[in-house]
Design a protein around this motif. Structure first.
Motif, PDB file in Angstrom:
ATOM      1  N   MET A   1       0.846  -1.190   0.000  1.00  0.00           N
ATOM      2  CA  MET A   1       0.000   0.000   0.000  1.00  0.00           C
ATOM      3  C   MET A   1       0.880   1.237   0.000  1.00  0.00           C
ATOM      4  N   VAL A   2       0.549   2.186  -0.861  1.00  0.00           N
ATOM      5  CA  VAL A   2       1.349   3.398  -0.974  1.00  0.00           C
ATOM      6  C   VAL A   2       0.878   4.455   0.021  1.00  0.00           C
ATOM      7  N   ASN A   3       1.824   5.268   0.466  1.00  0.00           N
ATOM      8  CA  ASN A   3       1.518   6.364   1.382  1.00  0.00           C
ATOM      9  C   ASN A   3       0.995   7.543   0.562  1.00  0.00           C
ATOM     10  N   GLN A   4      -0.290   7.843   0.679  1.00  0.00           N
ATOM     11  CA  GLN A   4      -0.934   8.875  -0.133  1.00  0.00           C
ATOM     12  C   GLN A   4      -0.372  10.275   0.112  1.00  0.00           C
ATOM     13  N   GLU A   5       0.290  10.476   1.247  1.00  0.00           N
ATOM     14  CA  GLU A   5       0.822  11.806   1.586  1.00  0.00           C
ATOM     15  C   GLU A   5       2.254  12.014   1.100  1.00  0.00           C
ATOM     16  N   ASP A   6       2.893  10.971   0.676  1.00  0.00           N
ATOM     17  CA  ASP A   6       4.263  11.070   0.169  1.00  0.00           C
ATOM     18  C   ASP A   6       4.261  11.919  -1.110  1.00  0.00           C
ATOM     19  N   PRO A   7       5.109  12.970  -1.187  1.00  0.00           N
ATOM     20  CA  PRO A   7       5.136  13.822  -2.383  1.00  0.00           C
ATOM     21  C   PRO A   7       5.413  13.050  -3.674  1.00  0.00           C
ATOM     22  N   ARG A   8       6.218  12.002  -3.608  1.00  0.00           N
ATOM     23  CA  ARG A   8       6.494  11.189  -4.799  1.00  0.00           C
ATOM     24  C   ARG A   8       5.238  10.460  -5.259  1.00  0.00           C
ATOM     25  N   VAL A   9       4.468   9.981  -4.302  1.00  0.00           N
ATOM     26  CA  VAL A   9       3.215   9.291  -4.620  1.00  0.00           C
ATOM     27  C   VAL A   9       2.239  10.279  -5.273  1.00  0.00           C
ATOM     28  N   LYS A  10       2.153  11.465  -4.709  1.00  0.00           N
ATOM     29  CA  LYS A  10       1.267  12.491  -5.270  1.00  0.00           C
ATOM     30  C   LYS A  10       1.668  12.835  -6.698  1.00  0.00           C
ATOM     31  N   ARG A  11       2.978  12.982  -6.934  1.00  0.00           N
ATOM     32  CA  ARG A  11       3.462  13.301  -8.286  1.00  0.00           C
ATOM     33  C   ARG A  11       3.145  12.169  -9.263  1.00  0.00           C
ATOM     34  N   THR A  12       3.368  10.942  -8.824  1.00  0.00           N
ATOM     35  CA  THR A  12       3.101   9.789  -9.691  1.00  0.00           C
ATOM     36  C   THR A  12       1.614   9.702 -10.026  1.00  0.00           C
ATOM     37  N   ARG A  13       0.786   9.873  -9.027  1.00  0.00           N
ATOM     38  CA  ARG A  13      -0.663   9.823  -9.262  1.00  0.00           C
ATOM     39  C   ARG A  13      -1.097  10.931 -10.213  1.00  0.00           C
ATOM     40  N   GLN A  14      -0.491  12.107 -10.072  1.00  0.00           N
ATOM     41  CA  GLN A  14      -0.825  13.215 -10.969  1.00  0.00           C
ATOM     42  C   GLN A  14      -0.384  12.903 -12.396  1.00  0.00           C
ATOM     43  N   LEU A  15       0.788  12.311 -12.552  1.00  0.00           N
ATOM     44  CA  LEU A  15       1.248  11.895 -13.879  1.00  0.00           C
ATOM     45  C   LEU A  15       0.273  10.892 -14.505  1.00  0.00           C
ATOM     46  N   ILE A  16      -0.174   9.949 -13.710  1.00  0.00           N
ATOM     47  CA  ILE A  16      -1.115   8.933 -14.190  1.00  0.00           C
ATOM     48  C   ILE A  16      -2.429   9.586 -14.610  1.00  0.00           C
TER      49      ILE A  16
ATOM     50  N   LYS B   1      -1.036  -0.258 -20.352  1.00  0.00           N
ATOM     51  CA  LYS B   1       0.284  -0.065 -20.948  1.00  0.00           C
ATOM     52  C   LYS B   1       0.396   1.344 -21.545  1.00  0.00           C
ATOM     53  N   ASP B   2      -0.666   1.800 -22.244  1.00  0.00           N
ATOM     54  CA  ASP B   2      -0.671   3.152 -22.820  1.00  0.00           C
ATOM     55  C   ASP B   2      -0.517   4.213 -21.731  1.00  0.00           C
ATOM     56  N   ILE B   3      -1.282   4.052 -20.668  1.00  0.00           N
ATOM     57  CA  ILE B   3      -1.252   5.030 -19.574  1.00  0.00           C
ATOM     58  C   ILE B   3       0.133   5.051 -18.936  1.00  0.00           C
ATOM     59  N   ALA B   4       0.668   3.875 -18.664  1.00  0.00           N
ATOM     60  CA  ALA B   4       1.982   3.778 -18.018  1.00  0.00           C
ATOM     61  C   ALA B   4       3.073   4.385 -18.904  1.00  0.00           C
ATOM     62  N   GLN B   5       3.049   4.066 -20.188  1.00  0.00           N
ATOM     63  CA  GLN B   5       4.058   4.624 -21.092  1.00  0.00           C
ATOM     64  C   GLN B   5       3.975   6.141 -21.144  1.00  0.00           C
ATOM     65  N   LYS B   6       2.786   6.659 -21.252  1.00  0.00           N
ATOM     66  CA  LYS B   6       2.609   8.111 -21.338  1.00  0.00           C
ATOM     67  C   LYS B   6       3.048   8.784 -20.040  1.00  0.00           C
ATOM     68  N   ALA B   7       2.812   8.117 -18.911  1.00  0.00           N
ATOM     69  CA  ALA B   7       3.191   8.672 -17.604  1.00  0.00           C
ATOM     70  C   ALA B   7       4.656   8.396 -17.267  1.00  0.00           C
ATOM     71  N   THR B   8       5.347   7.689 -18.131  1.00  0.00           N
ATOM     72  CA  THR B   8       6.751   7.281 -17.945  1.00  0.00           C
ATOM     73  C   THR B   8       6.958   6.499 -16.645  1.00  0.00           C
ATOM     74  N   ILE B   9       6.071   5.546 -16.442  1.00  0.00           N
ATOM     75  CA  ILE B   9       6.173   4.625 -15.308  1.00  0.00           C
ATOM     76  C   ILE B   9       6.003   3.215 -15.865  1.00  0.00           C
ATOM     77  N   ASN B  10       6.228   2.218 -15.022  1.00  0.00           N
ATOM     78  CA  ASN B  10       5.950   0.858 -15.485  1.00  0.00           C
ATOM     79  C   ASN B  10       4.553   0.422 -15.022  1.00  0.00           C
ATOM     80  N   ARG B  11       4.083  -0.665 -15.594  1.00  0.00           N
ATOM     81  CA  ARG B  11       2.729  -1.126 -15.265  1.00  0.00           C
ATOM     82  C   ARG B  11       2.582  -1.477 -13.791  1.00  0.00           C
ATOM     83  N   ALA B  12       3.628  -2.035 -13.198  1.00  0.00           N
ATOM     84  CA  ALA B  12       3.563  -2.376 -11.765  1.00  0.00           C
ATOM     85  C   ALA B  12       3.324  -1.127 -10.919  1.00  0.00           C
TER      86      ALA B  12
END
Length: 196
Positions: A1-16, A35-46
């Motif tokens: 489970m990800v920490n919703q308050e972590d700034p990195r988590v917030k940035r990743t969610r915003q990218l998604i 796969k499309d969403i992950a590629q566009k957000a420059t993250i992996n599917r996991a």
């Protein structure tokens, strides 16, 4: 489970979310893949799956975030369902529907019905919260409050949706003139019927 308050988590969610919105306009919901969403957000599917169960969960979160962001504090904090509160809900529901259809490729009935149901449920909950705060003496119990909230929310949503889709009208001039008396007189009629 990800920490919703972590700034990195917030940035990743915003990218998604940004990637999803962009792909929604360009590809449409049905053609879009994780796969499309992950590629566009420059993250992996996991990483995507660490944040969202699937694209439906992402759609639901975006819908909720955007709609609730439109609701003024005056409506959220209202303890009485007045003409002014009803009018604001009519106008912002119409505006949400207009924005949604304008900004999304509507080649999928599934996305439209998912979003429609989500907005109806949120509108019903907002109305139920208002009724629960100030109208306890008018509505005999929680069951009646839920039912009257569902009727009221459905009337507002259905009218706003029809105004745009059936009438092809993205102007709100006559919308409130038509819907406001219908909703408020219906509530008044219910109250008077309950007093009889």
């Amino acid at each position: 489970m990800v920490n919703q308050e972590d700034p990195r988590v917030k940035r990743t969610r915003q990218l998604i979310r940004n990637s999803f919105r962009d792909l929604l306009q360009k590809k449409g919901f049905d053609a879009m893949t994780i796969k499309d969403i992950a590629q566009k957000a420059t993250i992996n599917r996991a990483t995507f799956y660490a944040h969202y169960e699937d694209k439906y969960a992402l759609l639901e979160e975006i819908t909720e975030h955007f709609f609730l962001g439109m609701i003024p504090e005056e409506v959220i904090n209202a303890d009485e369902f007045t003409d002014e509160i009803c009018e604001q809900l009519i106008l912002l529901t119409h505006q949400y529907i207009l924005d949604f259809y304008r900004n999304c490729r509507m080649d999928s009935k599934s996305i439209a019905s998912l979003v429609d149901e989500k907005i109806k449920r949120m509108l019903q909950q907002i109305i139920e919260d208002i009724f629960s705060k100030g109208e306890k003496h008018l509505l005999p119990d929680a069951q009646h409050t839920k039912i009257i909230s569902a009727i009221t929310g459905s009337a507002i949503y259905g009218a706003a949706h029809s105004w745009l889709n059936v009438g092809g009208n993205n102007q709100t001039g006559g919308l409130t003139d038509l819907v406001l008396p219908f909703v408020m007189n219906g509530l008044k009629g219910y109250r008077n019927y309950g007093d009889a």
